[in-house]
Design a protein around this motif. Structure first.
Motif, mmCIF file in Angstrom:
data_model
loop_
_atom_site.group_PDB
_atom_site.id
_atom_site.type_symbol
_atom_site.label_atom_id
_atom_site.label_comp_id
_atom_site.label_asym_id
_atom_site.label_seq_id
_atom_site.Cartn_x
_atom_site.Cartn_y
_atom_site.Cartn_z
ATOM 1 N N THR A 1 2.333 1.860 -3.336
ATOM 2 C CA THR A 1 1.362 2.233 -4.348
ATOM 3 C C THR A 1 1.170 3.722 -4.324
ATOM 4 O OG1 THR A 1 0.275 0.180 -4.233
ATOM 5 C CG2 THR A 1 -1.023 1.823 -5.150
ATOM 6 N N LEU A 2 1.168 4.164 -3.028
ATOM 7 C CA LEU A 2 0.931 5.657 -2.893
ATOM 8 C C LEU A 2 2.157 6.449 -3.363
ATOM 9 C CD1 LEU A 2 -0.456 8.075 -1.479
ATOM 10 C CD2 LEU A 2 0.935 7.737 0.855
ATOM 11 N N LEU B 1 -4.687 0.316 1.919
ATOM 12 C CA LEU B 1 -4.961 1.207 0.754
ATOM 13 C C LEU B 1 -5.789 2.423 1.219
ATOM 14 C CD1 LEU B 1 -4.675 -1.122 -2.346
ATOM 15 C CD2 LEU B 1 -3.079 0.757 -1.933
ATOM 16 N N MET C 1 4.613 9.680 -9.887
ATOM 17 C CA MET C 1 4.216 9.928 -11.265
ATOM 18 C C MET C 1 3.869 11.282 -11.353
ATOM 19 S SD MET C 1 1.883 6.392 -12.110
ATOM 20 C CE MET C 1 1.032 7.137 -13.370
ATOM 21 N N LEU C 2 3.557 12.012 -10.453
ATOM 22 C CA LEU C 2 2.899 13.472 -10.661
ATOM 23 C C LEU C 2 4.109 14.397 -10.415
ATOM 24 C CD1 LEU C 2 -0.554 13.994 -9.137
ATOM 25 C CD2 LEU C 2 0.083 13.049 -11.469
ATOM 26 N N TRP C 3 4.827 14.260 -9.240
ATOM 27 C CA TRP C 3 5.955 14.960 -8.762
ATOM 28 C C TRP C 3 7.349 14.673 -8.764
ATOM 29 C CZ3 TRP C 3 1.239 14.829 -5.135
ATOM 30 C CH2 TRP C 3 0.296 15.899 -5.429
ATOM 31 N N ILE D 1 -5.647 11.247 -6.138
ATOM 32 C CA ILE D 1 -4.813 10.187 -5.599
ATOM 33 C C ILE D 1 -5.176 9.387 -4.290
ATOM 34 C CG2 ILE D 1 -2.612 9.456 -4.749
ATOM 35 C CD1 ILE D 1 -1.117 11.751 -6.308
ATOM 36 N N LEU E 1 1.926 6.581 -6.864
ATOM 37 C CA LEU E 1 1.112 7.663 -7.674
ATOM 38 C C LEU E 1 1.481 9.011 -7.558
ATOM 39 C CD1 LEU E 1 -2.520 5.969 -6.849
ATOM 40 C CD2 LEU E 1 -1.434 6.340 -9.017
ATOM 41 N N THR E 2 2.112 9.419 -6.146
ATOM 42 C CA THR E 2 2.410 10.763 -6.009
ATOM 43 C C THR E 2 3.791 11.047 -6.855
ATOM 44 O OG1 THR E 2 3.373 9.847 -4.012
ATOM 45 C CG2 THR E 2 1.628 10.900 -3.840
ATOM 46 N N LEU F 1 -4.539 4.669 3.726
ATOM 47 C CA LEU F 1 -3.408 5.648 3.248
ATOM 48 C C LEU F 1 -4.187 6.786 2.374
ATOM 49 C CD1 LEU F 1 -0.526 3.558 2.624
ATOM 50 C CD2 LEU F 1 -0.678 5.292 4.061
ATOM 51 N N ALA G 1 0.981 -1.300 0.086
ATOM 52 C CA ALA G 1 -0.020 -0.056 0.159
ATOM 53 C C ALA G 1 0.897 1.084 0.061
ATOM 54 C CB ALA G 1 -0.770 -0.004 1.148
ATOM 55 N N LEU G 2 1.956 1.367 0.840
ATOM 56 C CA LEU G 2 2.833 2.539 0.877
ATOM 57 C C LEU G 2 3.536 2.672 -0.569
ATOM 58 C CD1 LEU G 2 4.494 2.012 4.539
ATOM 59 C CD2 LEU G 2 3.169 3.880 3.570
#
Lengths: 130, 512
Positions: free
Chosen positions: A93-94, B97, A100-102, B142, A97-98, B100, A90-91
């Motif tokens: 994945t976060l 998920l 990919m943007l910044w 997100i 995603l973040t 978060l 989960a960490l």
């Protein structure tokens, strides 16, 4: 399993029926028809899989007269009760995603982390038999 | 934190959703404080926009929908006699998920320019102009992407568990109605949530990677976003209500001391609601002029039929039963009364002429709060009082519970009945202030007073939880005389749920 097949078959038929109805009513509006048709197709796919799976299935839960003694085998089953990998996945994945943007670096770290986590999770699963 | 036990994960879902609930309730209190008097300057317009956006987002994505999923995590394996869910690690992944994702959404408030301020719908092109240009809006997308993936994974898991992990003799037509409602919800999630994930992914691509899906200047179409969003958004309403229908059914049958009236009808109605809900999304778009209003109006009216079947069955279950008015039963009855108002106002605005008049007014705010707030939230509290002894081996206080119910019921109706009249007087939703005309000042003052009562009721609930846990009065395994399988194991249940499975020969194994 028969209930499962029937449930998804009826849902799929409903999906296609409502897609066709919608197309007749509002064919100039393509998005709605597409969404409903995709929904019907997805349900049809699940139904097809269920039909195939149902042929070889014998589930104790499907027999109204099955007893616990009849269903019991020599081994009751092995179940996992803890694993560190889900929270790390989960960490990652976060981070992916973040990132990919910044931050491409963070994104790459997230992706590599996810791959490593899945690899270790597979190893854990093979080791514990769960 | 590394547990994969479905019960602990279910409890962590419940605790997380209650934490987000407290945050969302604080935001609601700020909204009502701002609207207590006309022309108020307690909050700026931009702060108000962030607050109502986060309130709606949290309540929908982080409280009501995941509470149902979390409770299902706890209950479904127990109700079908399974030792755990089919994929325990996937289950844990879904939980984290979700957690978060929720934190990410709230973290947007700390971003430069503030959090998302576009409403929970984040319509294109609002998310690119005006209020939606900051990093807070990105964190909104997100965070909700993470929660939607979490919901999809958990639904898949629950579906496989119910179909493949039932105990011997627990046929599909013997499983409790709550589990049936979860099956219907899971199918709905699998059909609807990918559309949301697609919409949010497209919005992020448009914002950061040069996409033009919703930009007419480059051949895109902003109405496409609305289609994708509402194809998820209306089924989401039923994702937020079907589990609660199941909760109410279990409570009503237990405290009426009768089997569920019309069990098969209940199941068929659940799937009819789920199916029809996938064909009504554009009733949220009547006023765009870009959809077939007669089609969506007709299908929206149809949903009232299976919902009515459920009401008949709940009343039929209570009819001539030995009704015991415990706190869970009070909340179930409160649910029936409030949800009825939400349902009837829903039928009204399913008619395009009425919807054109009521669109974007406080009448709509009243309608959806009666369904989700007066409906689901009351069932949520009922569920907490009902299954708390099973989860923690501790029973919540009956006397303080009655006060909680009374404060929430009176407070809720005092808050939301006036909103229907505000809407009819033309008060628009999502505005941070209003002029002192007509009855608006009085109606808003009453609504704020009602919100205050609800705040006191919510605080009383948490006091009840703390006092009960501290007191730790012993509780038996089946304190309510429940009929389903979870009441046949210890409170709280052991690891892998049952020391020995009882024989299952009917729909009420605990009483047979």
């Amino acid at each position: 399993m028969k209930t499962f097949v029937g449930l998804f078959a009826i849902d799929a038929a409903f999906g296609f029926a409502i897609a066709v109805t919608y197309w007749f009513v509002a064919h100039e509006e393509a998005a709605g028809t597409a969404l409903l048709a995709i929904m019907g197709a997805a349900l049809a796919l699940a139904t097809a899989y269920a039909v195939l799976a149902e042929r070889d299935a014998h589930l104790e839960g499907d027999d109204p007269n099955e007893t616990n003694e009849q269903a019991a085998g020599e081994v009751l089953g092995v179940f996992t009760s803890a694993s560190p990998w889900p929270i790390l996945i989960a960490l990652c994945t976060l981070a992916l995603l973040t990132g990919m943007l910044w931050s491409p670096l963070l994104g790459a770290a997230g992706l590599i982390g996810m791959i490593l986590c899945f690899w270790r999770l597979g190893a854990e699963s093979a080791r514990t038999g769960t | 934190m590394t547990t994969t036990d479905h019960k602990k994960i279910g409890i962590m879902y419940v605790v997380s959703t209650l934490t987000f609930f407290v945050a969302a309730a604080v935001l609601a209190t700020l909204i009502r404080a701002q609207l207590a008097v006309p022309e108020n300057s307690f909050l700026s317009a931009h702060a108000y926009n962030q607050i109502f956006t986060l309130h709606g987002t949290a309540m929908i994505f982080l409280v009501i929908a995941p509470f149902g999923i979390g409770l299902a995590n706890y209950l479904v394996p127990l109700q079908i006699g399974a030792p755990d869910v089919a994929f325990p690690r996937l289950n844990a992944t879904g939980l984290w998920l979700f957690v978060l994702g929720g934190i990410t959404v709230f973290a947007g408030l700390a971003a430069y320019g503030g959090g998302a301020a576009t409403g929970w719908t984040a319509y294109a092109p609002l998310d690119e102009f005006f209020e939606g240009t900051g990093a807070g809006q990105d964190l909104f997308f997100i965070g909700l992407l993470l929660t939607s993936v979490s919901t999809i994974l958990t639904s898949l898991n629950l579906l496989v568990t119910v179909f493949l992990f039932r105990a011997p003799g627990m046929t599909m037509w013997r499983i409790p109605i709550f589990t049936w409602e979860i099956v219907a919800t899971a199918v709905l999630v699998l059909m609807a949530f990918p559309s949301l994930a697609a919409a949010f992914a497209m919005a992020l691509i448009e914002r950061h990677m040069g996409g033009h899906f919703f930009d007419p200047a480059f051949g895109g179409n902003p109405v496409l976003y609305q289609h994708l969003f509402w194809f998820f958004g209306h089924p989401e309403v039923y994702v937020m209500i079907l589990p609660y229908f199941g909760i109410v059914t279990e409570i009503v049958a237990t405290f009426s001391r009768k089997p569920v009236f019309g069990y098969v009808g209940m199941v068929i109605a659940a799937f009819a609601i789920a199916g029809l809900s996938l064909g009504v999304w554009a009733h949220h778009m009547f006023t765009t002029g870009a959809v077939s209003n007669p089609f969506f109006s007709a299908v929206s009216f149809l949903i009232a039929v299976p919902t009515g079947v459920k009401f008949v069955n709940w009343i039929g279950t209570m009819w001539k039963g030995s009704i015991v008015l415990t706190v869970p039963m009070l909340f179930a009855v409160g649910f029936l009364l409030n949800f009825l108002i939400g349902g009837i106002t829903g039928v009204m605005i399913a008619s395009p002429p009425i919807d054109y008049h009521a669109h974007d007014s406080y009448f709509i705010v009243q309608h959806f709060h009666y369904t989700i707030g007066g409906g689901s939230m009351f069932a949520l509290f009922g569920a907490l009082y009902f299954w708390f002894p099973k989860m923690f081996g501790v029973r919540l206080g009956e006397r303080i519970g009655r006060w909680v119910f009374a404060l929430l019921f009176v407070g809720f109706n005092a808050t939301f009945i006036p909103m229907g009249f505000m809407g009819m007087e033309g008060m628009a939703r999502r505005v941070y202030t209003y002029p002192a005309i007509g009855h608006l000042p009085l109606l808003n003052a009453i609504a704020t007073f009602g919100a205050g009562l609800m705040t006191i009721g919510t605080i009383a609930f948490f006091v009840d939880v703390l006092v009960s846990i501290r007191r730790r009065a012993p509780v038996e395994d089946n304190p309510w005389g429940g009929y389903s399988l979870e009441w046949m194991t210890s409170s709280p249940p052991p690891e892998f749920n049952f020391h020995a499975l009882p024989p299952i020969r009917g729909r009420r194994p605990a009483l047979e």
